[in-house]
Scaffold this active site. Structure first.
Site, PDB file in Angstrom:
ATOM      1  N   SER A 418       9.547   0.190   0.482  1.00 39.24           N
ATOM      2  CA  SER A 418       9.222   1.620   0.426  1.00 39.24           C
ATOM      3  C   SER A 418       8.161   1.873  -0.656  1.00 39.24           C
ATOM      4  CB  SER A 418      10.505   2.383   0.092  1.00 39.24           C
ATOM      5  OG  SER A 418      10.380   3.734   0.407  1.00 39.24           O
ATOM      6  N   PRO A 419       7.311   2.889  -0.478  1.00 34.94           N
ATOM      7  CA  PRO A 419       6.295   3.161  -1.496  1.00 34.94           C
ATOM      8  C   PRO A 419       6.939   3.443  -2.851  1.00 34.94           C
ATOM      9  CG  PRO A 419       6.062   4.641   0.400  1.00 34.94           C
ATOM     10  CD  PRO A 419       7.270   3.832   0.634  1.00 34.94           C
ATOM     11  N   GLN A 496      -0.207   3.828   1.169  1.00 38.11           N
ATOM     12  CA  GLN A 496       0.235   5.230   1.198  1.00 38.11           C
ATOM     13  C   GLN A 496      -0.807   6.080   0.471  1.00 38.11           C
ATOM     14  OE1 GLN A 496       3.411   7.040  -1.214  1.00 38.11           O
ATOM     15  NE2 GLN A 496       4.418   7.666   0.694  1.00 38.11           N
ATOM     16  N   TYR A 579       4.615  17.110  -3.076  1.00 31.98           N
ATOM     17  CA  TYR A 579       3.194  16.923  -3.405  1.00 31.98           C
ATOM     18  C   TYR A 579       2.366  17.842  -2.495  1.00 31.98           C
ATOM     19  CZ  TYR A 579       5.125  13.161  -6.155  1.00 31.98           C
ATOM     20  OH  TYR A 579       5.870  12.469  -7.068  1.00 31.98           O
ATOM     21  N   ARG A 627       4.856  10.434   5.839  1.00 33.61           N
ATOM     22  CA  ARG A 627       6.169  10.588   5.182  1.00 33.61           C
ATOM     23  C   ARG A 627       6.447  12.073   5.003  1.00 33.61           C
ATOM     24  NH1 ARG A 627       9.336   7.602   0.201  1.00 33.61           N
ATOM     25  NH2 ARG A 627       9.829   6.165   1.869  1.00 33.61           N
ATOM     26  N   ARG A 722      14.325   0.940  -4.418  1.00 34.10           N
ATOM     27  CA  ARG A 722      14.892   0.359  -5.647  1.00 34.10           C
ATOM     28  C   ARG A 722      15.437  -1.052  -5.460  1.00 34.10           C
ATOM     29  NH1 ARG A 722      18.569   5.356  -6.761  1.00 34.10           N
ATOM     30  NH2 ARG A 722      18.508   5.191  -4.496  1.00 34.10           N
TER      31      ARG A 722
HETATM   32  C1  LIG Z   1      10.021   3.878  -9.158  1.00 32.73           C
HETATM   33  C2  LIG Z   1       9.887   4.662  -7.898  1.00 32.73           C
HETATM   34  C3  LIG Z   1       8.648   5.131  -7.514  1.00 32.73           C
HETATM   35  C4  LIG Z   1       8.508   5.827  -6.299  1.00 32.73           C
HETATM   36  N1  LIG Z   1       7.263   6.204  -5.884  1.00 32.73           N
HETATM   37  C5  LIG Z   1       7.090   6.720  -4.634  1.00 32.73           C
HETATM   38  C6  LIG Z   1       5.798   6.908  -4.092  1.00 32.73           C
HETATM   39  O1  LIG Z   1       4.805   6.594  -4.703  1.00 32.73           O
HETATM   40  N2  LIG Z   1       5.710   7.448  -2.857  1.00 32.73           N
HETATM   41  C7  LIG Z   1       6.805   7.803  -2.132  1.00 32.73           C
HETATM   42  O2  LIG Z   1       6.683   8.287  -1.014  1.00 32.73           O
HETATM   43  N3  LIG Z   1       8.044   7.588  -2.623  1.00 32.73           N
HETATM   44  C8  LIG Z   1       8.204   7.044  -3.841  1.00 32.73           C
HETATM   45  N4  LIG Z   1       9.459   6.758  -4.298  1.00 32.73           N
HETATM   46  C9  LIG Z   1      10.621   7.044  -3.424  1.00 32.73           C
HETATM   47  C10 LIG Z   1      11.019   5.780  -2.659  1.00 32.73           C
HETATM   48  O3  LIG Z   1      10.011   5.347  -1.779  1.00 32.73           O
HETATM   49  C11 LIG Z   1      12.301   6.023  -1.857  1.00 32.73           C
HETATM   50  O4  LIG Z   1      12.060   7.037  -0.918  1.00 32.73           O
HETATM   51  C12 LIG Z   1      13.480   6.421  -2.737  1.00 32.73           C
HETATM   52  O5  LIG Z   1      13.519   5.649  -3.932  1.00 32.73           O
HETATM   53  C13 LIG Z   1      14.820   6.201  -1.997  1.00 32.73           C
HETATM   54  O6  LIG Z   1      14.958   4.857  -1.592  1.00 32.73           O
HETATM   55  P1  LIG Z   1      15.945   3.818  -2.354  1.00 32.73           P
HETATM   56  O7  LIG Z   1      17.308   4.442  -2.328  1.00 32.73           O
HETATM   57  O8  LIG Z   1      15.860   2.575  -1.517  1.00 32.73           O
HETATM   58  O9  LIG Z   1      15.428   3.634  -3.745  1.00 32.73           O
HETATM   59  C14 LIG Z   1       9.632   6.083  -5.500  1.00 32.73           C
HETATM   60  C15 LIG Z   1      10.880   5.624  -5.933  1.00 32.73           C
HETATM   61  C16 LIG Z   1      11.024   4.907  -7.089  1.00 32.73           C
HETATM   62  C17 LIG Z   1      12.381   4.390  -7.474  1.00 32.73           C
END
Ligand SMILES: Cc1cc2nc3c(=O)[nH]c(=O)nc-3n(C[C@H](O)[C@H](O)[C@H](O)COP(=O)(O)O)c2cc1C
Ligand SMILES: Cc1cc2nc3c(=O)[nH]c(=O)nc-3n(C[C@H](O)[C@H](O)[C@H](O)COP(=O)(O)OP(=O)(O)OC[C@H]3O[C@@H](n4cnc5c(N)ncnc54)[C@H](O)[C@@H]3O)c2cc1C
Length: 772
Positions: A418-419, A496, A579, A627, A722
């Site tokens: 994921s981004p 992204q 955003y 997204r 994560r």
């Molecule tokens: C450190 C960090 C940075 C993130 N940066 C972005 C981002 O740049 N773009 C985005 O769409 N989501 C971003 N997210 C959200 C994640 O892509 C994801 O949607 C969210 O963490 C839930 O997924 P998870 O439970 O697997 O962590 C970020 C999450 C984390 C933890």
């Protein structure tokens, strides 16, 4: 102690029995409006575990029930003229009437005073029952005692939309708990049927409100309803009639399920709620009677302890409300699945429909189904693999390792990194950090690696550390990462692209304990749909003019042109998380009064203009995703999951190939409900209602989660954020854990020995756990 039980259903009777067992000197009277033989409903379902709890509490009544229980092991799912049968589900059932007879007999034997045909009212609490030490309100779903004190009991009642009727039949469903989905000229209607004694089965018929209306059930009496249902399900009834015994319900026999949740179960240290009066559990997981009986055991145990009465009542609530909430949350998923059943019957073949239904509560997972019925699950895995590969397969493949194609991009498996913003670029330039970070992730086995939100201009960044793609140097740095990914790994890579809008010019997350804290120096002007700051402490954005929009569209187009030259396989437009584009979509942030604000169509106008311009500049054989935040977690005040389906439809019409379904982060007022896979239901609704591929994201962290989501058709790809931060090899580890090393697993040759050792060690550990 003098105890009055108001209501002689399973909860009230079992409380009386459980108290007498613990201390025969209690004086206990149960008041019930019905006669002993009257009862609504047909059969109730238990698990073996519940029976063990009952046996421990009162072996006498439990043993009588155990001797009469009907057992089934299988579940049948009839749809599209086919039936899917799976085993290992283990249910037991008994007639409600027979269970109440057993409890009546046992209560009388223990000296409980049973008063039938006695209607009680709220006024009785301080008159007729004034001398009772304890009043147990066991008066069911429509509890008068609770309803007269909704504030005190802090009660929330949610009347669900579907209609259902509880019928019976002498047709045998002896072999399997049976679900039947039947299409009428007005839409789908379905049945939950199970046998509960030698010759009677429960036959619950359910449908959505529009089908109920169109079939005219509202205007029918009970017999007419039963006869109409008989005609619809005739081919499953072997010539038997459908029977009704809900004479206590006036008008139509059909009801809507009220989900009852009380946050306080005790009043005046003397009145306590139990069973359906305190909480309800939807029949889709059939646990209402179980909850009521287990409440009774817990209440009796606490009353029999050293605690004083007020403390005992609170301790009882403390213990039982957690159980009730757990069951309600599992029941909620199951109930919502049935509320949307037509979505699944329309979208899926019978096999996938059955799988989706079996995993509806999200408590039964892929590996859990393997334990129940390995042969059936492996047949299903082969079926899915056959569909994905376009040819019959000999060996089952874990669903997460099936290939997936979007336009010209072929992914090896269903796992996506994921981004995740790294906040580690300088002037938007990806550094060695990014090469090592994305390189490791690409080596780790995921089919697709998404980059962090990469911004279209310096003013589009969230922080000074955010990556960009607005100049040649950045393009070259990204190309280096893309080239490594293509040359040395089996992964595809997606950029992204985003614009922070009103959430821009903030500090890096680790620079401030306050989230979205604005930069204190060297900040920049931020823009948004309206001049409303994201949080009270946020910078005030400038409302965008048409010239701003034209400039921002051009910046996005330049970014995709650079992304193509850098060799990216896919681009994702970031329209989530508050955003810039997300701020246009959500009514919480968009207060414009021109063509770009107001209705959803207007709020989508600018994001669609941006997307359409990008799509035109991006090669036709390469896919694009968007997204979205599918829910603002603000109820009707923000984007709802239903609107997310509309948003997805609009992007699909504009040429999006897959929707990356995230949620939230659009308001500081949001009240998200977290949990495992908590955003997956949104991906499911978008995929199966809007008919477009989806990526699910949010607290998906086990291989079992990914397999279940893909196999149930809730999404096509799963994004894990994560879990990848500390374990870039998450996908390879998952393959080793599943003992799978076929197609779809992409391990660098240099690391092969490590994979093989891990696979062996995990197999040994699993064997030891089984044999321990
Ligand atoms: C450190 C960090 C940075 C993130 N940066 C972005 C981002 O740049 N773009 C985005 O769409 N989501 C971003 N997210 C959200 C994640 O892509 C994801 O949607 C969210 O963490 C839930 O997924 P998870 O439970 O697997 O962590 C970020 C999450 C984390 C933890
Ligand atoms: C369609 C359907 C299917 C279900 N299937 C299952 C299933 O398979 N398995 C399962 O475990 N549960 C099932 N349930 C749930 C189950 O019926 C209840 O959860 C369970 O009966 C709760 O027990 P209770 O004693 O708390 O309430 P109830 O069984 O409702 O008992 C309350 C009693 O209080 C009496 N009463 C109420 N008010 C008064 C008054 N003012 N004066 C005198 N008497 C009064 C009522 O007559 C009643 O006998 C189903 C429910 C429905 C609607």
């Amino acid at each position: 102690m003098k105890i009055v039980c108001l209501g002689g259903g399973p909860s009230g009777l079992y409380l009386a029995i459980s108290m007498k067992l613990r201390d025969p000197s209690h004086s206990i009277t149960v008041y019930e409006r019905n006669r002993p033989g009257d009862t609504f409903g047909w059969g109730v379902v238990f698990s073996d575990e519940t029976m063990q709890n009952l046996k421990k509490n009162d072996p006498v009544s439990a043993n009588i029930m155990i001797n009469e229980l009907v057992h089934w092991d299988m579940i049948d799912c009839h749809a599209h003229g086919e039936v899917e049968r799976s085993a290992g589900h283990g249910f037991i059932g008994i007639g409600r009437k027979r269970m109440l007879q057993i409890l009546h007999g046992r209560a009388m034997e223990l000296g409980v005073n049973l008063e039938f045909e006695q209607e009680f009212n709220v006024d009785d609490l301080d008159s007729r029952f004034a001398d009772a030490d304890l009043i147990v309100a066991a008066d069911g779903l429509n509890s008068k005692i609770r309803n007269a004190n909704l504030d005190v009991f802090d009660c929330d009642i949610d009347l669900r939309p579907n209609k259902f009727v509880w019928l019976g039949t002498h047709q045998s469903f002896r072999e399997a708990f049976t679900f039947i989905f039947e299409k009428t000229e007005y839409g789908w209607i379905w049945v939950h049927a199970y046998q509960f004694d030698a010759n009677t089965s429960t036959f619950i018929v359910e449908c959505q409100p529009d089908v109920y209306e169109a079939l005219g059930f509202e205007r029918m009496n009970h017999e007419e309803s039963a006869e109409t249902c008989r005609r619809i399900f005739e081919k499953y009834l072997g010539g038997h009639k459908l029977l009704t015994n809900s004479a206590h319900i006036r008008g139509s026999a059909w009801i809507s399920f009220p989900r009852v949740l009380c946050r306080n179960w005790v009043k005046d240290d003397r009145i306590v709620l139990i069973g359906d009066a305190a909480h309800t559990a939807h029949f889709a997981i059939g646990s209402g009677t179980k909850l009521g009986l287990e409440d009774a055991i817990s209440l009796a145990r606490h009353l029999d302890s050293d605690l004083a009465l007020p403390q005992a009542l609170r301790a009882y609530q403390g213990e039982r409300e957690i159980e009730a909430l757990k069951l309600q949350s599992a029941a909620r998923n199951a109930m919502v699945w049935f509320e949307n059943a037509p979505r699944y019957v329309n979208a899926f073949d019978t096999r996938q429909l059955n799988y989706s239904m079996l995993t509806r509560s999200q408590r039964v997972s892929h590996e859990n189904l393997r334990l129940r019925d390995r042969e059936w699950l492996e047949t299903y895995e082969k079926h899915l693999a056959g569909l994905a590969l376009g040819k019959p397969v000999e060996q089952p493949v874990p669903p997460m390792f099936l290939p997936f194609r979007l336009r010209g991009m072929a992914l090896k498996n269903r796992v996506v990194v994921s981004p995740m913003s790294m906040y580690s670029a300088v002037a938007g330039l990806p550094s060695d950090w990014h090469l090592v970070h994305y390189g490791a992730l690409a080596q780790g086995g995921a089919g697709l690696v998404c980059t962090e939100m990469t911004n279209v201009s310096p003013g589009a960044r969230i922080t000074t550390g955010c990556a960009g793609i607005w100049n040649d140097e950045q393009e070259a740095a990204w190309k280096r990462i893309v080239d490594f990914t293509h040359a040395s790994t089996g992964a595809k890579i997606c950029l992204q692209i985003g614009h922070a809008g009103p959430k821009g010019a903030t500090q890096k997350p680790w620079e401030s304990s306050v989230s979205d804290a604005p930069l204190t120096q060297d900040g920049w002007e931020v823009i948004g749909p309206s001049a409303h700051p994201f949080a009270p402490h946020s910078r005030q954005p400038r409302a965008m003019t048409r010239d701003d929009m034209i400039r921002v569209i051009a910046e996005h187009v330049a970014a995709v042109e650079r992304a193509d030259r850098a060799g990216f396989d896919m681009v994702e437009l970031h329209a989530a998380h508050g955003y810039l584009l997300s701020a246009f979509i959500t009514p919480v942030r968009n207060k414009r009064e021109d063509d770009y604000g107001g209705s959803l169509a207007n709020r989508l106008r600018f994001p669609l203009e941006v997307f359409t311009a990008m799509r035109a500049a991006w090669p036709a054989q390469k896919p694009m995703s968007v997204r979205i935040s599918a829910c603002d977690w603000l109820g009707e005040n923000g984007v709802t999951p239903e609107q997310a389906v509309e948003i997805a439809r609009a992007f699909k019409a504009a040429g999006v190939d897959i929707i990356d379904v995230s949620a939230g982060q659009t308001s500081t007022e949001a009240k998200p409900v977290y949990g495992r896979m908590f955003q997956t239901p949104f991906a499911d609704a978008v995929r199966n209602d809007a008919g477009i591929a989806t990526m699910a994201v949010g607290n998906i962290f086990e291989p079992d989660h990914v397999n279940s989501i893909i196999a149930a058709g809730r999404a096509d790809l799963c994004c894990l954020a994560r879990p990848h931060l500390l374990d870039p090899n998450w996908t390879l580890r998952a393959a080793a854990q599943l003992q799978y090393h076929g197609e779809g697993v992409s391990c660098p040759l240099q690391y092969q020995a490590g994979f093989e050792q891990l696979e062996r060690n995990l197999a040994r550990a699993a064997d030891m756990a089984i044999n321990a």
